[in-house]
Scaffold this motif. Structure first.
Motif, PDB file in Angstrom:
ATOM      1  N   SER A 144      -4.267  -1.780  -9.831  1.00  0.00           N
ATOM      2  CA  SER A 144      -3.833  -3.133 -10.190  1.00  0.00           C
ATOM      3  C   SER A 144      -2.976  -3.811  -9.127  1.00  0.00           C
ATOM      4  O   SER A 144      -3.077  -5.027  -8.922  1.00  0.00           O
ATOM      5  CB  SER A 144      -3.071  -3.108 -11.519  1.00  0.00           C
ATOM      6  N   GLN A 145      -2.138  -3.021  -8.450  1.00  0.00           N
ATOM      7  CA  GLN A 145      -1.192  -3.627  -7.518  1.00  0.00           C
ATOM      8  C   GLN A 145      -1.577  -3.455  -6.048  1.00  0.00           C
ATOM      9  O   GLN A 145      -1.042  -4.169  -5.196  1.00  0.00           O
ATOM     10  CB  GLN A 145       0.207  -3.043  -7.751  1.00  0.00           C
ATOM     11  N   ARG A 149      -4.659  -6.490  -5.991  1.00  0.00           N
ATOM     12  CA  ARG A 149      -3.714  -7.518  -5.542  1.00  0.00           C
ATOM     13  C   ARG A 149      -3.714  -7.717  -4.031  1.00  0.00           C
ATOM     14  O   ARG A 149      -3.528  -8.832  -3.541  1.00  0.00           O
ATOM     15  CB  ARG A 149      -2.312  -7.149  -6.018  1.00  0.00           C
ATOM     16  N   GLN A 150      -3.940  -6.631  -3.267  1.00  0.00           N
ATOM     17  CA  GLN A 150      -3.836  -6.735  -1.814  1.00  0.00           C
ATOM     18  C   GLN A 150      -5.181  -6.810  -1.098  1.00  0.00           C
ATOM     19  O   GLN A 150      -5.325  -7.547  -0.127  1.00  0.00           O
ATOM     20  CB  GLN A 150      -3.041  -5.543  -1.259  1.00  0.00           C
ATOM     21  N   ILE A 199      -2.725 -12.723 -11.067  1.00  0.00           N
ATOM     22  CA  ILE A 199      -1.969 -11.543 -10.652  1.00  0.00           C
ATOM     23  C   ILE A 199      -1.547 -10.775 -11.905  1.00  0.00           C
ATOM     24  O   ILE A 199      -1.115 -11.366 -12.898  1.00  0.00           O
ATOM     25  CB  ILE A 199      -0.721 -11.953  -9.846  1.00  0.00           C
TER      26      ILE A 199
END
Length: 229
Positions: free
Chosen positions: A76-77, A81-82, A94
């Motif tokens: 998820s992060q 996200r990236q 986000i």
């Protein structure tokens, strides 16, 4: 990540609290500021290695261990996200970290974590507003880009409906364009849920629910009208 050798210093390492007494260290590239490694249980691994499970699990599994939480964080992060940056114009948002009361499911394919979703259980409390969720609600969902358009979105909805048979299911706004396509396909083939899937705002209380099948048919009618004009 940038094909450059960079020096590593403490300023590039951040400690992240994943809840449930689980922490992970994240090493970011000093050039592009993207994650190159995560440290858990005193061992550094690339995000791709974190997403690999030696047991070669297959299917949906509920997060039940500290390592599972790190896997969810990597999906998820880091990955979402990236490296597969959400597109705001496609209503891709986000994701926050899951709340302690959230149900978190990871999809494993031959030992590779390829996606996840989180559910806000019916009745769970939002302390900020002191409101309770009116129904089980899909809050976040993600499938890695290399595995999209292969039916995993449909399998996600099948897993959710089999987990809460006959129940109303909420879908938190904003619903991404890709999820709308999956919802359309699912409801076309599963008429029993046409009156049970809801687009919700907040906790989905009175006045904050919209029937998804109605929204789909309304859009179809609108497109047909524009086409005829």
């Amino acid at each position: 990540r940038c094909s450059h050798l960079m020096s590593i210093s403490d300023e590039h390492v951040a400690e992240m609290d994943l809840g449930q007494s689980v922490t992970v260290k994240q090493l970011n590239c000093s050039s592009c500021d993207k994650c190159v490694a995560l440290s858990f249980s005193d061992a550094w691994n690339t995000p791709e290695d974190i997403l690999t499970d030696d047991t070669e699990r297959n299917g949906w599994f509920e997060v039940s261990s500290p390592r599972d939480r790190v896997v969810c964080y990597a999906l998820s992060q880091i990955m979402y996200r990236q490296f597969e940056v959400p597109e705001e114009e496609r209503e891709e948002a986000i994701f926050d970290q899951p709340d302690p009361t959230d149900i978190v499911m990871i999809f494993w394919l031959k030992g590779q974590a390829i996606g996840f979703y989180t559910i806000k259980p019916k009745g769970s409390l939002v302390e900020r507003t002191m409101e309770h969720y009116a129904m089980h609600t899909l809050d976040t969902a993600y499938v890695r880009s290399v595995k999209r358009r292969q039916g995993y979105g449909m399998r996600m909805l099948q897993n959710i409906t089999s987990s809460y048979p006959g129940n109303d299911i909420g879908f938190s706004k904003p619903i991404s364009f890709s999820m709308w396509k999956v919802l359309r396909k699912y409801l076309q083939h599963n008429a029993d849920y046409r009156n049970k899937f809801w687009e919700i705002e907040g906790t989905g209380g009175e006045g904050n629910q919209k029937l998804i099948w109605y929204a789909i048919k309304f859009q179809d009618k609108k497109k047909k009208t524009l086409h005829n004009e």
